[in-house]
Write an enzyme that holds these catalytic residues in place. Structure first.
Site, PDB file in Angstrom:
ATOM      1  N   CYS A   2       0.868  -1.205  -0.672  1.00 14.73           N
ATOM      2  CA  CYS A   2      -0.161  -0.017  -0.124  1.00 14.73           C
ATOM      3  C   CYS A   2       0.899   1.262  -0.006  1.00 14.73           C
ATOM      4  O   CYS A   2       1.917   1.037   1.020  1.00 14.73           O
ATOM      5  CB  CYS A   2      -0.882  -0.237   1.433  1.00 14.73           C
ATOM      6  SG  CYS A   2      -2.241  -1.702   1.361  1.00 14.73           S
ATOM      7  N   ARG A  27       4.070  -0.606  -4.752  1.00 12.97           N
ATOM      8  CA  ARG A  27       3.806  -1.121  -3.065  1.00 12.97           C
ATOM      9  C   ARG A  27       2.324  -2.076  -3.404  1.00 12.97           C
ATOM     10  O   ARG A  27       1.863  -2.210  -2.146  1.00 12.97           O
ATOM     11  CB  ARG A  27       3.435   0.530  -2.417  1.00 12.97           C
ATOM     12  CG  ARG A  27       5.444   0.524  -1.830  1.00 12.97           C
ATOM     13  CD  ARG A  27       5.158   1.560  -1.885  1.00 12.97           C
ATOM     14  NE  ARG A  27       4.578   1.855   0.407  1.00 12.97           N
ATOM     15  CZ  ARG A  27       5.577   1.367   1.041  1.00 12.97           C
ATOM     16  NH1 ARG A  27       7.091   1.469   0.775  1.00 12.97           N
ATOM     17  NH2 ARG A  27       5.433   0.960   2.122  1.00 12.97           N
ATOM     18  N   TRP A  76      -2.671  -2.751  -1.486  1.00 14.77           N
ATOM     19  CA  TRP A  76      -2.911  -3.870  -2.186  1.00 14.77           C
ATOM     20  C   TRP A  76      -3.479  -5.184  -1.258  1.00 14.77           C
ATOM     21  O   TRP A  76      -2.850  -4.096   0.582  1.00 14.77           O
ATOM     22  CB  TRP A  76      -1.276  -4.697  -1.935  1.00 14.77           C
ATOM     23  CG  TRP A  76      -0.595  -5.688  -2.104  1.00 14.77           C
ATOM     24  CD1 TRP A  76       0.081  -6.785  -2.655  1.00 14.77           C
ATOM     25  CD2 TRP A  76      -0.818  -7.016  -1.323  1.00 14.77           C
ATOM     26  NE1 TRP A  76       0.139  -8.195  -2.453  1.00 14.77           N
ATOM     27  CE2 TRP A  76      -0.258  -8.493  -1.399  1.00 14.77           C
ATOM     28  CE3 TRP A  76      -0.371  -7.493   0.463  1.00 14.77           C
ATOM     29  CZ2 TRP A  76       0.206  -9.557  -0.857  1.00 14.77           C
ATOM     30  CZ3 TRP A  76      -0.962  -8.051   1.265  1.00 14.77           C
ATOM     31  CH2 TRP A  76      -0.293  -9.303   0.371  1.00 14.77           C
ATOM     32  N   ASN A 102      -2.346   1.665   6.308  1.00 14.07           N
ATOM     33  CA  ASN A 102      -1.375   0.578   5.649  1.00 14.07           C
ATOM     34  C   ASN A 102      -1.046  -0.086   6.451  1.00 14.07           C
ATOM     35  O   ASN A 102      -0.485   0.621   7.729  1.00 14.07           O
ATOM     36  CB  ASN A 102      -0.246   1.898   5.010  1.00 14.07           C
ATOM     37  CG  ASN A 102       1.089   0.264   4.414  1.00 14.07           C
ATOM     38  OD1 ASN A 102       0.819  -0.967   4.386  1.00 14.07           O
ATOM     39  ND2 ASN A 102       2.014   0.547   4.542  1.00 14.07           N
ATOM     40  N   GLY A 103      -1.174  -1.526   6.570  1.00 15.63           N
ATOM     41  CA  GLY A 103      -1.346  -2.437   7.420  1.00 15.63           C
ATOM     42  C   GLY A 103      -2.140  -2.583   7.481  1.00 15.63           C
ATOM     43  O   GLY A 103      -3.542  -3.024   6.686  1.00 15.63           O
ATOM     44  N   GLU A 485      18.081 -17.658  -6.271  1.00 12.26           N
ATOM     45  CA  GLU A 485      17.797 -16.695  -7.711  1.00 12.26           C
ATOM     46  C   GLU A 485      17.147 -16.419  -8.827  1.00 12.26           C
ATOM     47  O   GLU A 485      15.729 -15.859  -8.679  1.00 12.26           O
ATOM     48  CB  GLU A 485      18.773 -15.874  -6.806  1.00 12.26           C
ATOM     49  CG  GLU A 485      18.535 -14.078  -7.603  1.00 12.26           C
ATOM     50  CD  GLU A 485      17.304 -12.814  -7.168  1.00 12.26           C
ATOM     51  OE1 GLU A 485      16.448 -13.532  -5.960  1.00 12.26           O
ATOM     52  OE2 GLU A 485      16.967 -12.040  -8.083  1.00 12.26           O
ATOM     53  N   LYS A 489      13.142 -15.164  -9.545  1.00 15.64           N
ATOM     54  CA  LYS A 489      12.992 -14.698  -9.972  1.00 15.64           C
ATOM     55  C   LYS A 489      12.460 -15.259 -11.223  1.00 15.64           C
ATOM     56  O   LYS A 489      10.955 -14.005 -11.751  1.00 15.64           O
ATOM     57  CB  LYS A 489      14.100 -14.049 -10.898  1.00 15.64           C
ATOM     58  CG  LYS A 489      14.402 -12.256 -10.929  1.00 15.64           C
ATOM     59  CD  LYS A 489      14.812 -11.447 -10.386  1.00 15.64           C
ATOM     60  CE  LYS A 489      14.226 -11.915  -8.232  1.00 15.64           C
ATOM     61  NZ  LYS A 489      14.344 -10.729  -7.085  1.00 15.64           N
ATOM     62  N   GLU A 492       8.845 -15.591 -10.458  1.00 11.21           N
ATOM     63  CA  GLU A 492       7.920 -14.448  -9.943  1.00 11.21           C
ATOM     64  C   GLU A 492       7.251 -13.455 -10.474  1.00 11.21           C
ATOM     65  O   GLU A 492       6.162 -13.089 -10.612  1.00 11.21           O
ATOM     66  CB  GLU A 492       8.278 -13.661  -9.240  1.00 11.21           C
ATOM     67  CG  GLU A 492       8.856 -12.708  -8.262  1.00 11.21           C
ATOM     68  CD  GLU A 492       9.829 -11.268  -7.490  1.00 11.21           C
ATOM     69  OE1 GLU A 492      10.479 -11.937  -7.662  1.00 11.21           O
ATOM     70  OE2 GLU A 492       9.408 -10.696  -6.932  1.00 11.21           O
ATOM     71  N   HIS A 508      19.362 -36.796  -5.277  1.00 14.62           N
ATOM     72  CA  HIS A 508      19.174 -37.172  -3.517  1.00 14.62           C
ATOM     73  C   HIS A 508      17.086 -36.410  -3.151  1.00 14.62           C
ATOM     74  O   HIS A 508      16.452 -36.942  -2.919  1.00 14.62           O
ATOM     75  CB  HIS A 508      19.081 -36.433  -2.443  1.00 14.62           C
ATOM     76  CG  HIS A 508      20.850 -36.798  -1.933  1.00 14.62           C
ATOM     77  ND1 HIS A 508      21.516 -37.611  -1.395  1.00 14.62           N
ATOM     78  CD2 HIS A 508      22.367 -36.271  -2.766  1.00 14.62           C
ATOM     79  CE1 HIS A 508      22.586 -38.029  -1.638  1.00 14.62           C
ATOM     80  NE2 HIS A 508      23.008 -36.458  -2.348  1.00 14.62           N
ATOM     81  N   LYS A 611       5.710  -4.480  -4.181  1.00  9.29           N
ATOM     82  CA  LYS A 611       6.978  -4.340  -3.152  1.00  9.29           C
ATOM     83  C   LYS A 611       7.009  -3.980  -1.611  1.00  9.29           C
ATOM     84  O   LYS A 611       5.929  -2.922  -1.404  1.00  9.29           O
ATOM     85  CB  LYS A 611       8.151  -3.407  -3.804  1.00  9.29           C
ATOM     86  CG  LYS A 611       9.493  -3.438  -3.946  1.00  9.29           C
ATOM     87  CD  LYS A 611      10.035  -2.706  -5.119  1.00  9.29           C
ATOM     88  CE  LYS A 611      11.660  -2.295  -4.932  1.00  9.29           C
ATOM     89  NZ  LYS A 611      12.348  -4.213  -5.358  1.00  9.29           N
TER      90      LYS A 611
HETATM   91  C1  F6R Z   1      12.230 -10.964  -4.453  1.00 11.29           C
HETATM   92  C2  F6R Z   1      11.933  -9.785  -4.144  1.00 11.29           C
HETATM   93  C3  F6R Z   1      11.219  -9.968  -2.981  1.00 11.29           C
HETATM   94  C4  F6R Z   1      11.976  -9.658  -1.796  1.00 11.29           C
HETATM   95  C5  F6R Z   1      11.467  -9.288  -0.465  1.00 11.29           C
HETATM   96  C6  F6R Z   1      12.348  -8.427   0.690  1.00 11.29           C
HETATM   97  O1  F6R Z   1      12.557 -10.205  -6.732  1.00 11.29           O
HETATM   98  O2  F6R Z   1      11.845  -8.800  -4.503  1.00 11.29           O
HETATM   99  O3  F6R Z   1      11.956 -11.160  -2.614  1.00 11.29           O
HETATM  100  O4  F6R Z   1      13.611  -9.510  -1.939  1.00 11.29           O
HETATM  101  O5  F6R Z   1      10.206  -9.245  -0.420  1.00 11.29           O
HETATM  102  O6  F6R Z   1      11.840  -7.466   0.660  1.00 11.29           O
HETATM  103  P1  F6R Z   1      13.153  -6.337   0.974  1.00 11.29           P
HETATM  104  O7  F6R Z   1      14.901  -6.658   0.395  1.00 11.29           O
HETATM  105  O8  F6R Z   1      12.817  -4.554   1.152  1.00 11.29           O
HETATM  106  O9  F6R Z   1      13.024  -6.350   2.472  1.00 11.29           O
END
Ligand code: F6R
Length: 616
Positions: A2, A27, A76, A102-103, A485, A489, A492, A508, A611
């Site tokens: 949010c 966000r 969000w 937000n929250g 990673e 990615k 995601e 395994h 994010k």
């Molecule tokens: C993946 C991604 C997330 C963040 C995670 C932590 O591409 O962006 O997995 O890495 O949510 O976010 P921060 O670094 O903001 O604590």
């Protein structure tokens, strides 16, 4: 999660709110809304499910009257689906007051019952509307927004950033925060509130961070910050180190494309001012040697991509400091009963500095007496404020939801920290320091080389793989977190099944997944410095190849051993073992982006995500 923006001042607040929301859309993007007190003293509000553009189109078709006091929100969803009714702002007191949030308000059900028993009704399924209605009831009692707001926030449990304004007090926006972000932007004759500085950086780079359980009231003339009881508190002013253009797409097709192209800069800027004649000095850690003197254990906590950066960092921390290191997901760490105390250094990693799981784990570690250090990319964020020490990454604003440039900056900062702690503790030889610094300094140019030599090839190859349903990633040692990673990615942003494995684990269990045509990326360590591992990985490649896998090897330039067994080879420049991850991850970021683009997906705003995850 949010995005929140508030404004008071002479400009047309709708324009300020909408441009602030555009910068905060990363966000949350399932609905958006604004409320404005117009020149006639009326409160206008518009909110729409869908991305911000839906709201913009709606306002263009049927504008709200201009006003100079306003609040805006991009959501969000937590309580209640992404509908017009559940979008923010929420109104109360006969639609004279507006609230955004937000929250998560954890005691919203009890409060709602209490208000319902008093005869109040609700138009949404949200916890936020409960806070709005409660504020309306308090306002009716006191006739003063700040007094009413104080009474409300004291009754809320959980995490919240709350902003409110009332038609009868134009020129005033109040805000409060608990475990959720809020920063103040200081202008001339105008002031701003935002979930982060991106909300107002095009208007002012002068900002104030506010602490936990504090209330802020902004008017065009000034800013007042108090605790929940109204007692004045100290604030921390800072200047935003980047300008608005840094958070703009420029000519790029997506923020992610721009941010991947900025990976060299993210490393270079994180190194800047911290390397001197073969040694590392981190000015933020001056005078803090005690933090590292008495420790016998380091625990790195983070989530998602940041946790994978932590896993890479573990190798360097152990090698250069000789202190044992564990890496844990922040949300798991907190809910067990870890054996920690003053001899433990807990290093948190967070791009946003607001991830709730990480924040709570940091607080928990402090309560248990551990020392805490935050690696963070965002000035004024909460996690660094809750930590004993900070090492900032200087990746610049990361807007795409999927983290890319922050990842390489986080690894870089962990390496700097490892070299610093190794020196302070006398565990690092001068020769090792000089060699590591030389390697670090060379990384940005090597990433540029990967981008220049491989990007077009990988994008073409990703287009060709557009209908792939599953991709596996294998790595060993520092290549293992890179495999994780790469898989994260891909799932995601392209919504296909992807898994990362330690290559040694293959036999395994996971090798059962390999059938003819299965795409498998393999991160191949250098045969020069990791000859034994290299041989083992080449054997792993042969094993999966024998079962029909399509192998895409990420290998150093000149490594010919992989050629007979790989369908594709993506080349990275030569580097020391610990520095290869900073290069090997780049093709994987490009690939994920290329495949998602080939599938016609929005790489910046993937479904269901946002994010800065500020709820647990
Ligand atoms: C993946 C991604 C997330 C963040 C995670 C932590 O591409 O962006 O997995 O890495 O949510 O976010 P921060 O670094 O903001 O604590």
């Amino acid at each position: 999660m949010c995005g929140i923006v508030g404004y008071v001042g002479p400009r047309d607040s709708q324009a300020v709110l909408l441009s602030g929301l555009a910068r905060l859309e990363y966000r949350g993007y399932d609905s958006a809304g604004i409320a404005v007190i117009d020149g006639a003293g009326e409160l206008g509000m518009r909110k729409r499910a869908g991305k911000l553009q839906v709201l913009r189109d709606d306002l263009a078709a049927s504008p709200l009257a201009d006003g100079t006091t306003g609040i805006g929100h991009t959501r969000w969803a937590t309580h209640g689906g992404p509908t017009d009714a559940n979008a923010h702002p929420h109104l109360a007191d006969d639609d004279k007051l507006a609230v955004i949030h937000n929250g998560i308000i954890e005691n919203f059900a009890e409060l709602k019952d209490e208000l319902a028993a008093d005869g109040f009704t609700f138009r949404s399924e949200t916890d936020t509307e409960v806070a709005a209605v409660l504020l309306g009831r308090e306002y009716a009692a006191s006739g003063d927004l700040i007094t009413a707001f104080r009474a409300v926030v004291k009754r809320l449990e959980g995490a919240f950033t709350l902003l409110a304004m009332h038609r009868d007090q134009p020129g005033l926006v109040v805000g409060a925060r608990r475990n959720s972000p809020l920063v103040i932007g200081l202008g001339e004759g105008e002031n701003f509130l935002g979930s982060d500085v991106a909300a107002f950086v095009e208007h002012t780079r002068n900002a104030l961070a506010i602490g936990q359980d504090e209330i802020v009231a902004i008017t065009p003339a000034g800013v007042e910050v108090t605790d929940f009881d109204g007692a004045p508190v100290e604030t921390s002013p800072f200047e935003v180190v980047w300008d608005a253009s840094a958070a703009e797409k420029g000519g790029w097709s997506s923020f992610m494309a721009k941010e991947v192209s900025e990976e060299p800069e993210a490393v270079a800027n994180t190194l800047r001012g911290r390397l001197h004649e073969g040694a590392v000095t981190i000015p933020e850690l001056d005078g803090l040697d005690d933090l590292f003197a008495g420790i016998n254990r380091i625990i790195v906590i983070a989530c998602g991509t940041a946790a994978y950066a932590g896993m890479v960092g573990k190798y360097a921390l152990e090698q250069w400091t000789r202190v044992p290191v564990d890496v844990e997901l922040a949300h798991e760490f907190r809910y067990r009963d870890p054996v920690i105390g003053p001899d433990t250094l807990v290093v948190s990693i967070s791009q946003s500095g607001e991830t709730m799981d990480t924040l709570m784990a940091v607080k928990f570690a402090r309560e248990r007496g551990a020392k805490t250090l935050s690696i963070c990319n965002t000035q004024g964020a909460t996690i660094p404020r809750e930590s004993d020490a900070i090492v900032y990454t200087h990746a610049g604003p990361e807007v795409a939801v999927a983290s890319t440039k922050a990842f390489v900056a986080q690894i870089t900062a962990l390496y700097l920290l490892a070299l610093h702690v190794g020196r302070v503790r006398g565990a690092l030889s001068d020769a090792a320091s000089v060699e590591a610094v030389r390697e670090l300094e060379a990384v940005p140019a090597k990433i540029v080389r990967v981008l220049e030599k491989e990007q077009a090839h990988i994008e073409q190859f990703a287009r060709w793989m557009g209908d792939t349903q599953s991709v596996l990633f294998l790595g060993r040692h520092v290549g293992y977190p890179i495999a994780l990673e790469g898989a994260l990615k891909l799932k995601e942003i392209s919504y296909i099944h992807a898994e990362g494995f330690a290559a040694g684990e293959l036999k395994h269990g996971p090798i059962a997944l390999v059938e003819p045509g299965q795409a498998v990326f393999v991160i191949v360590p250098s045969p020069r410095h990791s000859a034994e591992l290299h041989k083992k990985v080449v054997s792993n490649i042969q094993e999966i190849r024998a079962r029909g896998a399509r192998v895409i090897a990420v290998a150093e330039e000149g490594d010919a051993a992989v050629l007979p067994f790989a369908d594709e080879v993506l080349r990275i420049p030569l580097a020391g073992a610990l520095f290869e991850p900073l290069l090997a991850v780049v093709p994987l970021h490009i690939f994920a982006m290329g495949l998602a683009t080939a599938k016609g997906l929005d790489v910046d705003q993937p479904r269901n995500l946002a994010k800065s995850v500020t709820v647990e």
